[in-house]
Design a protein around this motif. Structure first.
Motif, short mmCIF file in Angstrom:
data_model
loop_
_atom_site.label_atom_id
_atom_site.label_comp_id
_atom_site.label_asym_id
_atom_site.label_seq_id
_atom_site.Cartn_x
_atom_site.Cartn_y
_atom_site.Cartn_z
N VAL A 1 2.31 15.38 5.13
CA VAL A 1 3.24 15.52 5.91
C VAL A 1 4.48 14.51 5.79
CG1 VAL A 1 4.18 15.22 8.49
CG2 VAL A 1 1.80 16.28 7.72
N ALA A 2 4.15 13.42 5.23
CA ALA A 2 5.12 12.58 4.90
C ALA A 2 4.43 11.07 4.37
CB ALA A 2 6.03 12.10 5.93
N THR A 3 5.27 10.20 3.58
CA THR A 3 4.63 9.04 3.14
C THR A 3 5.58 7.93 3.68
OG1 THR A 3 3.92 10.02 1.31
CG2 THR A 3 4.36 7.71 1.18
N ALA A 4 4.95 7.22 4.30
CA ALA A 4 5.41 5.70 4.74
C ALA A 4 6.40 5.00 3.86
CB ALA A 4 4.51 4.88 5.43
N ALA B 1 0.80 -1.25 0.06
CA ALA B 1 0.07 0.29 0.01
C ALA B 1 0.87 1.19 0.14
CB ALA B 1 -0.88 -0.07 1.26
N THR B 2 0.28 2.33 -0.26
CA THR B 2 0.70 3.51 -0.06
C THR B 2 -0.15 4.15 1.05
OG1 THR B 2 1.46 3.82 -2.55
CG2 THR B 2 1.38 5.66 -1.05
N VAL B 3 0.98 4.52 2.00
CA VAL B 3 0.22 5.05 3.54
C VAL B 3 1.14 6.54 3.60
CG1 VAL B 3 0.12 4.81 5.90
CG2 VAL B 3 0.14 2.88 4.42
N TYR C 1 -8.56 4.58 1.25
CA TYR C 1 -8.92 4.50 2.59
C TYR C 1 -8.41 5.77 3.42
CZ TYR C 1 -9.94 -0.29 1.39
OH TYR C 1 -10.24 -1.63 0.93
N GLN C 2 -9.17 6.22 4.19
CA GLN C 2 -8.88 7.16 5.20
C GLN C 2 -9.43 7.15 6.61
OE1 GLN C 2 -8.29 11.32 3.03
NE2 GLN C 2 -9.34 12.13 4.82
N SER C 3 -8.47 7.64 7.38
CA SER C 3 -9.20 7.97 8.76
C SER C 3 -9.68 9.26 9.07
CB SER C 3 -8.01 7.71 9.88
OG SER C 3 -7.08 8.73 9.89
N ASP C 4 -10.37 9.28 10.03
CA ASP C 4 -11.05 10.61 10.25
C ASP C 4 -9.88 11.77 10.78
OD1 ASP C 4 -13.68 9.52 9.94
OD2 ASP C 4 -14.13 9.60 12.19
N PHE C 5 -9.96 12.85 10.52
CA PHE C 5 -9.14 13.91 10.87
C PHE C 5 -9.22 14.06 12.42
CE2 PHE C 5 -9.39 15.30 6.43
CZ PHE C 5 -7.93 15.01 6.17
N ILE D 1 -4.71 9.80 8.25
CA ILE D 1 -3.85 8.75 7.65
C ILE D 1 -4.63 8.28 6.41
CG2 ILE D 1 -3.08 6.29 7.35
CD1 ILE D 1 -1.21 8.18 9.18
N HIS D 2 -3.88 8.68 5.12
CA HIS D 2 -4.57 8.15 3.80
C HIS D 2 -3.81 7.11 3.23
CE1 HIS D 2 -5.30 8.24 -0.42
NE2 HIS D 2 -6.45 8.82 -0.19
N ILE D 3 -4.73 6.09 2.74
CA ILE D 3 -4.27 4.84 2.37
C ILE D 3 -4.56 4.39 0.93
CG2 ILE D 3 -3.97 2.15 2.91
CD1 ILE D 3 -4.80 2.82 5.59
N LEU D 4 -3.71 3.99 -0.10
CA LEU D 4 -4.11 3.40 -1.10
C LEU D 4 -3.62 1.97 -1.43
CD1 LEU D 4 -2.75 6.13 -3.64
CD2 LEU D 4 -5.09 5.57 -3.04
N LEU D 5 -4.80 1.24 -1.44
CA LEU D 5 -4.50 -0.01 -1.31
C LEU D 5 -5.43 -0.87 -2.23
CD1 LEU D 5 -3.64 -2.73 0.35
CD2 LEU D 5 -5.39 -2.56 1.73
#
Length: 385
Positions: free
Chosen positions: A84-87, A72-74, A120-124, A111-115
């Motif tokens: 801010v940064a990519t894991a 994934a891309t997190v 997918y994304q968490s709440d702010f 956190i934003h996730i491409l999978l």
């Protein structure tokens, strides 16, 4: 997604950055299971970074890693659209942002996730600022449990009143006697040097917390936690054979995060598992932007973390160390040492004649027999090895 009516035996791991909190608990209810359920675990911790784990609960059997599905891309983002940064990419389902994070006033984080072609994304969430730990102490009564307790407070009237703790235990084990010799089928008799790194006189043990430990002060006049027990240790424990250390880590949670983890904690304590009775009840704050109906388990929160280390010497808790009999000794000739070791004994010293060896319970001379290893913690205050 395909739904299956099956028996669920799930092993769910709750591992948060900086505190490594694991929950490994079997559970066997009858449920409507959602196949290929995505489990997202992690937290945004300042200043240490971010660690996100992705798991797939496949066919209702386990929360497992699938390299084809978990690549994934997190990304850590703010509510004003900034990245801010990519894991770093992962081959294990774990994605880490190792850069130091400084929360910006007024900003919320997600956190934003491409999978697998989905977003997918968490709440702010608004970062919580954790106060210092006032004290970590222990309560002790001989031949009863040792209680490890934490105290903290926050004078900011607007600060959150919800807390979470984890801990890392380390302890030193010292054999009752120094073994002058050791024996094995491979090497036969070998003379031991107490001061060499491969001695079996000094060992260390370690353990990381595996429970969800929470506390709150929302029903108190002050935002203060006093002597909150986070761990109890039974008597006659190898942890107190010489020197014991516990590093307590503290986080402040917002109310929603606290309620999520409190619900999970209750499920584990009351039913033996995290799901009670349906996974949808603990789905958390993560949404599939591509398919809002998809259920995802997990909760992302943002906080700072502070820690406090406590040492306890064996003489401070007399009567709490392991008890076993080191008085009985037997004599064996060299050709019978395999029999001695088969009986759980080990060489203590040479006898009064050549080829004769005095043996004793292995636990009295070999610290590895008491659950220790030669992995000495980097911070350990004693200079022996």
């Amino acid at each position: 997604m395909k739904k299956l009516s099956i028996k669920l035996y799930i092993i769910f791991y709750c591992t948060m950055i900086g505190l490594v909190t694991g929950c490994i608990t079997p559970y066997e209810p009858e449920v409507e299971w959602i196949n290929d359920l995505l489990v997202v675990e992690g937290a945004i911790i300042a200043p240490y970074g971010t660690n996100i784990k992705l798991r797939r609960a496949n066919d209702g059997w386990s929360s497992s890693y699938d390299p084809d599905k978990a690549m994934a891309t997190v990304t850590l983002i703010t509510d004003d659209g900034a990245v801010v940064a990519t894991a770093q990419n992962s081959s294990t389902g774990e994605y880490s942002i190792t850069d130091s994070i400084a929360f910006q006033p007024g900003k919320k984080y997600a956190i934003h996730i491409l999978l697998g072609g989905k977003e997918y994304q968490s709440d702010f969430v608004e970062p919580q600022i954790t106060p210092e730990i006032d004290e970590v102490n222990y309560q002790y009564k001989e031949q009863e449990e040792v209680y490890i307790r934490v105290s903290t407070h926050n004078d900011n009237p607007d600060a959150s009143r919800y807390y979470r703790w984890s801990y890392q235990e380390d302890w030193e084990i010292v054999s009752d006697y120094f073994a002058q010799y050791t024996w094995s089928y491979e090497t036969g008799i070998r003379k031991m040097n107490q001061f060499s790194p491969d001695n079996i006189h000094y060992c260390w043990g370690s353990k990381t917390s595996n429970r969800i430990i929470l506390g709150k002060s929302d029903n108190l006049s002050e935002n203060r936690i006093k002597d909150h027990t986070i761990l109890s240790l039974e008597p006659f424990n190898s942890r107190f054979s010489y020197l014991y250390s516990i590093l307590v880590k503290q986080q402040t949670l917002d109310k929603k995060a606290y309620e999520y983890f409190d619900n999970m904690r209750k499920n584990v304590e009351q039913t033996g598992g995290i799901f009670a009775p349906q996974p949808t009840e603990i789905k958390g704050n993560i949404t599939c932007l591509s398919d809002p109906k998809e259920i995802i388990i997990g909760y992302i929160y943002a906080t700072t973390e502070l820690s406090y280390r406590l040492y306890i010497k064996a003489e401070e808790v007399p009567g709490m160390g392991e008890i076993f009999d080191c008085r009985e000794k037997k004599t064996f000739i060299e050709g019978e040492l395999d029999k001695a070791y088969g009986q759980g004994m080990a060489i203590l010293s040479e006898g009064d004649k050549a080829g004769i060896y005095i043996c004793i319970s292995r636990r009295c001379v070999d610290c590895t027999a008491r659950g220790g290893s030669k992995n000495k913690p980097d911070f350990w205050p004693n200079n022996h090895q």
